[in-house]
Write an enzyme that holds these catalytic residues in place. Sequence first.
Site, short mmCIF file in Angstrom:
data_model
loop_
_atom_site.label_atom_id
_atom_site.label_comp_id
_atom_site.label_asym_id
_atom_site.label_seq_id
_atom_site.Cartn_x
_atom_site.Cartn_y
_atom_site.Cartn_z
CG ASP A 139 2.21 5.90 -29.48
OD1 ASP A 139 2.29 4.66 -29.33
OD2 ASP A 139 1.81 6.67 -28.59
CG HIS A 146 -5.90 3.66 -24.17
ND1 HIS A 146 -5.68 4.32 -22.99
CD2 HIS A 146 -5.44 4.48 -25.16
CE1 HIS A 146 -5.10 5.49 -23.24
NE2 HIS A 146 -4.95 5.62 -24.55
CD GLU A 211 -0.80 7.46 -23.65
OE1 GLU A 211 -0.14 7.13 -24.66
OE2 GLU A 211 -1.87 8.09 -23.70
CD GLU A 213 2.02 3.83 -26.02
OE1 GLU A 213 2.49 3.51 -27.13
OE2 GLU A 213 1.43 4.91 -25.80
CG ASP A 245 3.17 8.17 -25.59
OD1 ASP A 245 3.92 9.16 -25.69
OD2 ASP A 245 2.06 8.10 -26.15
NE ARG A 249 -2.99 11.33 -20.40
CZ ARG A 249 -2.75 10.46 -21.35
NH1 ARG A 249 -2.82 10.83 -22.63
NH2 ARG A 249 -2.43 9.22 -21.07
CD GLN A 252 -3.11 13.62 -25.18
OE1 GLN A 252 -2.80 13.39 -24.02
NE2 GLN A 252 -3.51 12.68 -26.02
CE LYS A 265 -0.03 11.17 -26.35
NZ LYS A 265 -0.25 9.99 -25.53
CB THR A 269 8.98 8.39 -25.97
OG1 THR A 269 8.09 9.39 -26.50
CG2 THR A 269 8.31 7.03 -26.06
CD GLU A 386 -6.96 3.98 -20.15
OE1 GLU A 386 -7.62 2.97 -20.44
OE2 GLU A 386 -5.75 4.09 -20.38
#
Length: 437
Positions: A139, A146, A211, A213, A245, A249, A252, A265, A269, A386
């Site tokens: 990844d 971002h 996420e 992607e 993904d 948080r 992480q 993560k 996925t 975000e």
Amino acid sequence: MNRAINHTHDPNLRSWVESANQKGTDFPIQNLPFGVFCHREQTKTPHIGVAIGDQILDLFTCCQLGLFEELPEPLTAACRESSLNQLMALGSWATEILRDRLSLLLRLNGSQSLPEANILVPMAEAELLLPANIGDYTDFYASIFHATNVGKLFRPDNPLLLNYKYVPVGYHGRASSIILSDTSINRPQGQQKTAQESVPTFAPSQLLDYEMEVGFFVGSGNELGQSIAIDKAEEHIFGLCLVNDWSARDIQAWEYQPLGPFLGKSFATTISPWVVTFEALAPFRCPAFARPEADPAPLNYLYSPVNAQLGGINLTVEVMLSSAQMREQKIPPVRLSQASFKQMYWTIAQMLTHHTSNGCNLRSGDLLASGTVSGAESGSQGSLLEITRRGSQPIKLPTDEMRSFLEDGDQVIMRGYCEQEGCARVGFGECRGKVVG
Ligand code: MN
């Protein structure tokens, strides 16, 4: 080098599969994406299929009926497989020949009469499977918007690290937990520690995120010790899909230093089932992101004039959310963001070239993902981290529910499509996942 635009991209082409001619379909005859499916009622053996309107063209059956007889033997053998790996391994010459054949077979008033036996399976009667055996998954972090948005949250005074404009940053992800669209997501448990706590606790993640992607599958690979030059990189890419993904948080934030993402993560996925080939995307190629004047030029091994001129893809991606309450009240999913893949700081070719630049071997079916696709404008951020600024600015759903991060029952729906004047729309279908407790 880029794939050529040819008769298969003609926007006036029509298919004898009626649903493929409907305006707004993701799968017109100009697309022809590959996937793997089984028929729900009949044989449980997975076959390779091509999406056309709301139908799937069964390539195994096409082979059985002798419809591909004039194609080279290794190509027909690959079409009889139950994953795309062998087809991917043959390289772009094979996908080009096959695309040509499929376009002639499926077009209205084609050069040959329609096959008598049924070579189509309605999507509604099919179970879609992972398109390839994915040996490795990497990844990247290719959106500077971002990277800056996330960097600001964690390091307000120094959002973008010095290496970002030189290195297509990435990490090695976990291939075993790549799952297909519509597989439920179990809320992961893990260690987490808030700023107020002195020691971590082990608990279900409270800051579960997605996420948005774009993924790309390796076609023909490279030998260990051999790198792939930037102008050869695209020849080693089979096609693209959408990737979610999923990211915890809280897990992480506590684990990521010093070695990067791990259990925050690797729990899941999600990928979309249809792989849109690089051939299908030929009309939608565009210049790579224009670096601001003050930015350093890429190092030589990451630069080529062709990549600068045509390394980008005019692909729009969207994220929709539907909560359990919204579904109960029959409220349609609400759009959280829309962004363009054109805005990525690094191109797909640069990511692939960088990956092999130390001699690391890529293998057919490996999945590389772009990192979260975010743009500069509000409404273009590809993660809740975000959008809600790490939960500090929750969003309101049409039911008046508030969301900082994902709740149980939330369904995340990702879409991707290429649309431009003078071209048939090429869609990616959907990449969906629902969070369960
Ligand atoms: Mn990611």
